[in-house]
Design an enzyme around this catalytic site. Structure first.
Site, mmCIF file in Angstrom:
data_model
loop_
_atom_site.group_PDB
_atom_site.id
_atom_site.type_symbol
_atom_site.label_atom_id
_atom_site.label_comp_id
_atom_site.label_asym_id
_atom_site.label_seq_id
_atom_site.Cartn_x
_atom_site.Cartn_y
_atom_site.Cartn_z
ATOM 1 N N GLY A 12 8.206 -10.520 -1.379
ATOM 2 C CA GLY A 12 8.812 -10.014 -0.144
ATOM 3 C C GLY A 12 7.733 -9.595 0.851
ATOM 4 O O GLY A 12 6.597 -9.317 0.476
ATOM 5 N N ARG A 16 9.465 -3.323 6.246
ATOM 6 C CA ARG A 16 9.974 -1.988 6.545
ATOM 7 C C ARG A 16 8.983 -0.873 6.193
ATOM 8 O O ARG A 16 9.191 0.276 6.572
ATOM 9 C CB ARG A 16 11.312 -1.761 5.821
ATOM 10 N N GLN A 76 5.397 -18.282 -3.997
ATOM 11 C CA GLN A 76 6.679 -18.677 -3.428
ATOM 12 C C GLN A 76 6.527 -18.701 -1.912
ATOM 13 O O GLN A 76 6.291 -17.668 -1.295
ATOM 14 C CB GLN A 76 7.776 -17.666 -3.812
ATOM 15 N N THR A 82 15.944 -14.534 -4.376
ATOM 16 C CA THR A 82 15.432 -14.085 -5.669
ATOM 17 C C THR A 82 15.486 -15.190 -6.737
ATOM 18 O O THR A 82 14.594 -15.279 -7.588
ATOM 19 C CB THR A 82 16.212 -12.843 -6.167
ATOM 20 N N ARG A 313 -15.540 15.252 -8.748
ATOM 21 C CA ARG A 313 -15.407 13.831 -8.404
ATOM 22 C C ARG A 313 -15.783 12.965 -9.604
ATOM 23 O O ARG A 313 -16.281 13.466 -10.606
ATOM 24 C CB ARG A 313 -16.276 13.534 -7.185
ATOM 25 N N ASN A 357 -28.414 28.043 -14.653
ATOM 26 C CA ASN A 357 -27.673 28.721 -13.596
ATOM 27 C C ASN A 357 -28.086 28.132 -12.245
ATOM 28 O O ASN A 357 -29.263 28.146 -11.889
ATOM 29 C CB ASN A 357 -27.994 30.221 -13.643
HETATM 30 C C1 UD1 Z 1 18.744 -7.825 -5.033
HETATM 31 C C2 UD1 Z 1 19.920 -8.331 -5.879
HETATM 32 C C3 UD1 Z 1 21.002 -7.264 -5.895
HETATM 33 C C4 UD1 Z 1 20.441 -5.973 -6.432
HETATM 34 C C5 UD1 Z 1 19.210 -5.537 -5.634
HETATM 35 C C6 UD1 Z 1 18.555 -4.365 -6.304
HETATM 36 C C7 UD1 Z 1 19.910 -10.741 -5.573
HETATM 37 C C8 UD1 Z 1 20.523 -11.883 -4.890
HETATM 38 N N1 UD1 Z 1 20.419 -9.551 -5.275
HETATM 39 O O1 UD1 Z 1 19.254 -7.697 -3.717
HETATM 40 O O2 UD1 Z 1 22.093 -7.691 -6.691
HETATM 41 O O3 UD1 Z 1 21.425 -4.952 -6.401
HETATM 42 O O4 UD1 Z 1 18.247 -6.609 -5.564
HETATM 43 O O5 UD1 Z 1 17.529 -3.875 -5.492
HETATM 44 O O6 UD1 Z 1 19.019 -10.917 -6.366
HETATM 45 N N2 UD1 Z 1 11.973 -11.390 -3.454
HETATM 46 C C9 UD1 Z 1 11.058 -12.400 -3.568
HETATM 47 N N3 UD1 Z 1 11.335 -13.610 -2.996
HETATM 48 C C10 UD1 Z 1 12.495 -13.835 -2.302
HETATM 49 C C11 UD1 Z 1 13.408 -12.791 -2.186
HETATM 50 C C12 UD1 Z 1 13.131 -11.577 -2.769
HETATM 51 O O7 UD1 Z 1 10.011 -12.232 -4.177
HETATM 52 O O8 UD1 Z 1 12.677 -14.969 -1.829
HETATM 53 C C13 UD1 Z 1 11.679 -10.102 -4.063
HETATM 54 C C14 UD1 Z 1 11.501 -9.046 -2.975
HETATM 55 O O9 UD1 Z 1 10.122 -8.832 -2.725
HETATM 56 C C15 UD1 Z 1 12.124 -7.823 -3.595
HETATM 57 C C16 UD1 Z 1 13.101 -8.349 -4.619
HETATM 58 O O10 UD1 Z 1 12.792 -9.705 -4.823
HETATM 59 O O11 UD1 Z 1 11.158 -7.056 -4.289
HETATM 60 C C17 UD1 Z 1 14.545 -8.155 -4.211
HETATM 61 O O12 UD1 Z 1 14.790 -8.954 -3.064
HETATM 62 P P1 UD1 Z 1 15.777 -8.520 -1.925
HETATM 63 O O13 UD1 Z 1 15.882 -9.607 -0.934
HETATM 64 O O14 UD1 Z 1 15.425 -7.169 -1.425
HETATM 65 O O15 UD1 Z 1 17.145 -8.448 -2.732
HETATM 66 P P2 UD1 Z 1 18.355 -7.564 -2.381
HETATM 67 O O16 UD1 Z 1 19.102 -8.194 -1.270
HETATM 68 O O17 UD1 Z 1 17.986 -6.160 -2.236
#
Ligand code: UD1
Ligand code: CA
Length: 445
Positions: A12, A16, A76, A82, A313, A357
């Site tokens: 992703g 945000r 990807q 996903t 440190r 010391n």
């Molecule tokens: C996804 C789930 C949802 C779940 C939620 C939990 C799906 C379709 N939906 O939704 O059911 O409740 O997570 O948080 O899976 N990512 C990639 N490549 C992509 C798309 C996403 O690596 O092409 C990664 C994103 O970086 C992220 C994660 O997958 O970390 C989830 O993707 P996101 O698009 O946020 O899924 P949600 O719509 O939140």
């Protein structure tokens, strides 16, 4: 037990976060979120770990290459959902036979113990949770103990939207089944994406068992913004505080103490209010870290007292009973048993012998602008206040250095070194001077 592999999604954009740092490299408890996810996969005994990264973040790619090697990277590009992301890992898992768990680079609080129940059932398993606010999460549609389907919020009827049992995103199935099902997933939906979640209904249609195992909502929380990162950090700190208290660490104001992912504190150590532990800190039983101290990459043994207002440190090693007081910074120095530096000093790169010391305001001048040099102080030596020790330099055992000295050459054991202007006294000079000046001022009126 069948072999295990993990696919960690991290492709992703993380827009945000509004940060130049890629989202999954933001830290919780001083450790990148992605590393927390990799830690969990390793703790689960995954023989293969593949991280799916996007082309937009070479830093993430480099991070994975360094920790796991090139073979653990799948790219990807572009991100089409996903399901598409998991398919990107197919080649990297070539030849793997066993169970694959899908986890996320932005879910930092999920531990191996929470994930472990998804393995070993032979079914396709998903981690679900009861959401306080189900919002945009995918909903788990259950039929008794069977997971009938996961429905994304955007596709859900009002009836399904009312469900509070949600999809964490974590899923596990055998590699063969997973990739077979993903081949059938389409993108004819509200987002035009390939949804990983669609494999549940596809599995059911084939008569494959599908189920949900539940986890706590806090454990599965994903981080999408700085606010959520701060919430994850707060939850992480809360767990650390409780764990340390339960183990027998004394903290009178635990809410003010901050830990890192690897902070080691033995039972019987005392941590006063407002202490911050950076990574790599280790405090032994019977040590006391006083208020407002910062401890990172340092070892503090039994009987030591550090602070208030001290900074340890990386490479600071305080042996039994050593003391470091207020406004003292120690870096890469071993302080042997009972050595003391109680006030206002910089001690960098060297060793301080047992019982030595170090007077207030002592500075180890360790850097010449190009290289770092060591200062070695022998057992039982005494360094007077406001001394500059210009490294490399050695002060022998039992030697003394007069206050205000600038020491540039070695002092042999038992010797006294004085390196400062000799004091001159002019009898009555001040009184005569002041009288003359007062008279002058009075004339000017
Ligand atoms: C996804 C789930 C949802 C779940 C939620 C939990 C799906 C379709 N939906 O939704 O059911 O409740 O997570 O948080 O899976 N990512 C990639 N490549 C992509 C798309 C996403 O690596 O092409 C990664 C994103 O970086 C992220 C994660 O997958 O970390 C989830 O993707 P996101 O698009 O946020 O899924 P949600 O719509 O939140
Ligand atoms: Ca999300």
């Amino acid at each position: 037990m069948s072999a295990r592999a993990a696919v960690i999604l991290a492709a992703g954009q993380g827009t945000r976060m509004k940060s130049p740092l890629p989202k999954v490299l933001h830290r919780v408890g001083g450790r990148a979120m992605l590393d927390h996810a990799i830690d969990a996969a390793e703790a689960l005994g995954c023989a293969r770990i593949v991280v799916v990264v996007g082309n937009h973040s070479p830093e993430v790619r480099a991070h994975v290459a360094q920790r796991l090697g090139e073979a653990s990277i799948a790219v990807q590009d572009p991100p089409l959902g996903t399901g598409h992301a998991v398919l990107a890992a197919r080649q990297a898992l070539e030849g793997f036979e066993g169970d694959v768990v899908i986890t996320y680079g932005d879910v930092p609080l999920l531990h191996a113990e929470d994930i472990a129940p998804v393995f070993g059932s032979g079914a396709l398993s998903v981690i679900g949770f009861e959401a306080r606010d189900p919002g945009d999460y995918g909903r788990l549609v259950m039929e008794g103990d069977t997971l009938a389907a996961i429905v994304e919020a955007k596709e859900a009827s009002a009836e399904v939207l009312a469900l509070r049992t949600c999809n964490s995103g974590v899923m596990c199935a055998s590699a063969a089944l997973l990739f077979d099902l993903l081949g059938e997933v389409g993108n004819d939906n509200a987002k035009g994406e390939y949804y990983l979640t669609d494999v549940v209904a596809l599995a059911r249609a084939r008569g494959v068992a599908t189920r949900a195992v539940m986890a706590a909502e806090d454990a599965v929380m994903g981080v999408n913004s700085q606010v959520e990162l701060a919430v994850a950090e707060a939850l992480f700190q809360q767990v650390q505080r409780e764990t340390h208290l339960e183990r027998g660490v004394s903290m009178s104001a635990p809410d003010t103490v901050h830990f890192s992912w690897d902070t080691e504190i033995e039972p019987g150590a005392v941590i006063e209010p407002y202490v911050v532990f950076g990574p790599g800190a280790s405090v032994r039983s019977g040590a006391r870290i006083r208020a407002f101290s910062h401890v990172e990459g340092a070892l503090v043994e039994a009987g030591c007292e550090v602070g208030p207002y001290a900074r340890l440190r990386p490479g600071a090693r305080l042996r039994q009973g050593a003391r470091v007081g207020n406004f003292v910074e120690v870096k890469n120095v071993e302080m042997k048993a009972g050595a003391k530096a109680n006030h206002l000093s910089y001690l960098g790169d060297g060793v301080i012998g047992a019982g030595a010391n170090i007077g207030a305001g002592t500075i180890f001048c360790n850097y010449d602008g190009f290289f770092k040099h060591r200062t070695e102080i022998g057992e039982g030596a005494f360094v007077g206040s406001n001394t500059a020790l210009v490294a490399p330099v050695t002060i022998g055992a039992g030697a003394m250095v007069g206050s205000g000295s600038v020491i540039t050459s070695d002092v042999a054991p038992g010797d006294l070194a004085l390196a400062r202007g000799r004091q001159e006294v002019r009898a009555g000079w001040a009184a005569r001077f002041m009288e003359r000046m007062r008279a002058k001022k009075a004339m000017k009126g």
